[in-house]
Design an enzyme around this catalytic site. Structure first.
Site, PDB file in Angstrom:
ATOM      1  N   VAL A  65       0.721  -1.232  -0.457  1.00 57.25           N
ATOM      2  CA  VAL A  65      -0.106   0.042   0.101  1.00 57.25           C
ATOM      3  C   VAL A  65       0.926   0.906   0.055  1.00 57.25           C
ATOM      4  CG1 VAL A  65      -0.239   0.104   2.123  1.00 57.25           C
ATOM      5  CG2 VAL A  65      -2.481   0.810   0.949  1.00 57.25           C
ATOM      6  N   TYR A  66       2.164   1.339   1.167  1.00 54.52           N
ATOM      7  CA  TYR A  66       3.187   2.436   0.331  1.00 54.52           C
ATOM      8  C   TYR A  66       3.548   3.119  -1.076  1.00 54.52           C
ATOM      9  CZ  TYR A  66       4.021   1.230   5.354  1.00 54.52           C
ATOM     10  OH  TYR A  66       4.391   0.722   5.666  1.00 54.52           O
ATOM     11  N   SER A  67       2.627   4.412  -1.488  1.00 61.36           N
ATOM     12  CA  SER A  67       2.473   4.831  -2.145  1.00 61.36           C
ATOM     13  C   SER A  67       1.997   3.891  -3.742  1.00 61.36           C
ATOM     14  CB  SER A  67       3.332   4.959  -2.741  1.00 61.36           C
ATOM     15  OG  SER A  67       4.458   6.467  -2.076  1.00 61.36           O
ATOM     16  N   THR A  68       0.990   2.905  -3.528  1.00 62.44           N
ATOM     17  CA  THR A  68       0.083   2.215  -4.244  1.00 62.44           C
ATOM     18  C   THR A  68       1.436   1.606  -4.867  1.00 62.44           C
ATOM     19  OG1 THR A  68      -1.070   3.501  -4.412  1.00 62.44           O
ATOM     20  CG2 THR A  68      -1.432   1.648  -5.757  1.00 62.44           C
TER      21      THR A  68
END
Length: 332
Positions: A65-68
């Protein structure tokens, strides 16, 4: 750099883990879902990956999920070009929403099988060393999640499994069910734990010690609050990090006393506050490696220096004395 076993496993990890949440903004600079206003793009992030390797850090933590997904991409590209895969320990996580639609997040069997392949593609590797659930999923039976994760390990796509912030009873249940069914059990717990938030000492840390689970705390510097004086000039992160404000706003007066005590010891020792805060964490028997974020080069320098900074029992007691109980936060 010192190295220790990751929980009861045989794999050795550095006592500092580089957290990669701050890496992953496209070159144009526009923010994507999961990005932060202080996030760095690929060119800006590479010096930190290099600094970590040069310091002997072999443990890297990211999440889908970090920066998608951009954090995984940046980390994977750098390590593929600059390190031997067998020499680094890559950890990633899943659970957060990655796309629109009813099945765009969570810990269902369907989502786990999809997201592990997506993470491997972005990281450019055949396997991750540690695959972690990024919080508890109340919408999915834990048995479904555990069986699917076990199949991921059996397929060779992950070496070990880990979990992140949840209630101790939930973690205990997951460990019990894995043992009962003969599934791969969680070998790590990633809790919210630092000098300003010590509620995990009540139940979670004793459980991890009893079960031989390695503890890799997130936010070991309390989103930067433990790295500077209470009334210091604000940073872009402190101004824009809404999550940090939700974690510490209700206990500001008590937290100031802890930060002030930390500053007194840092001055007496002649070292940075961050070094003292991390050295305190490393005195805890349950803690394997704090997950340290870095957006300035001195962040990692302080983290590495903390490994060799030994606090006395009196210094530890002095740092802990001002603490007051906090509301339980960070589990969702």
């Amino acid at each position: 750099m010192d190295y220790v076993n990751l929980g009861r496993t045989g794999v050795k990890v550095s006592r500092i883990c580089l957290g990669c949440m701050s890496y992953g903004v496209p070159p144009a600079g526009q923010l994507r879902p999961g990005s932060n206003a202080w996030s760095l793009n690929e060119a800006e992030s590479q010096p930190f990956f290099r600094q970590a390797l040069d310091a002997g850090i072999n443990f890297f933590d990211t999440a889908n999920v970090y920066s998608t997904g951009d954090s995984e991409r940046l980390l994977g590209r750098f390590l593929k070009a600059n390190a031997k895969r067998e020499d680094v320990v890559i950890a990633t996580k899943l659970n957060g929403v990655m796309r629109d639609g009813p099945n765009g997040g969570g810990l269902s069997r369907k989502e786990i099988f999809f997201e592990i392949d997506e993470s491997l593609r972005r990281l450019g590797t055949d396997y991750v060393d540690l695959y972690q659930i990024h919080r508890w999923d109340r919408a999915t039976p834990i048995e479904e999640t555990l069986e699917a994760l076990n199949d991921v390990v059996r397929a060779g796509k992950a070496r070990y499994l880990g979990a992140s912030s949840m209630w101790a009873w939930q973690f205990s249940k997951a460990l019990y069910l894995a043992d009962r069914h003969g599934w791969s059990r969680f070998v790590t717990m990633q809790p919210h734990y630092n000098l300003l938030y010590r509620e995990e000492e009540r139940e979670m840390l004793p459980l991890c010690l009893d079960q031989g689970v390695g503890v890799i705390p997130w936010s070991p510097l309390a989103r930067g609050k433990l790295a500077r004086a209470w009334d210091a000039e604000t940073t872009k992160r402190s101004e824009t990090d809404a999550f940090a404000k939700s974690l510490y706003a209700k206990t500001a007066e008590a937290d100031k006393r802890v930060v002030d005590r930390l500053g007194e010891l840092a001055t007496a020792r002649g070292v940075a506050r961050a070094q003292i805060a991390l050295a305190w964490l490393l005195t805890k028997p349950a803690v394997t490696a704090p997950i340290v974020g870095a957006t300035k080069l001195h962040h990692l320098e302080d983290a590495v220096a903390a490994v060799s900074l030994k606090l006395t029992a009196d210094e530890v007691a002095s740092l802990e004395e001002p603490y007051v109980p906090h509301p339980v936060l960070g589990l969702s």
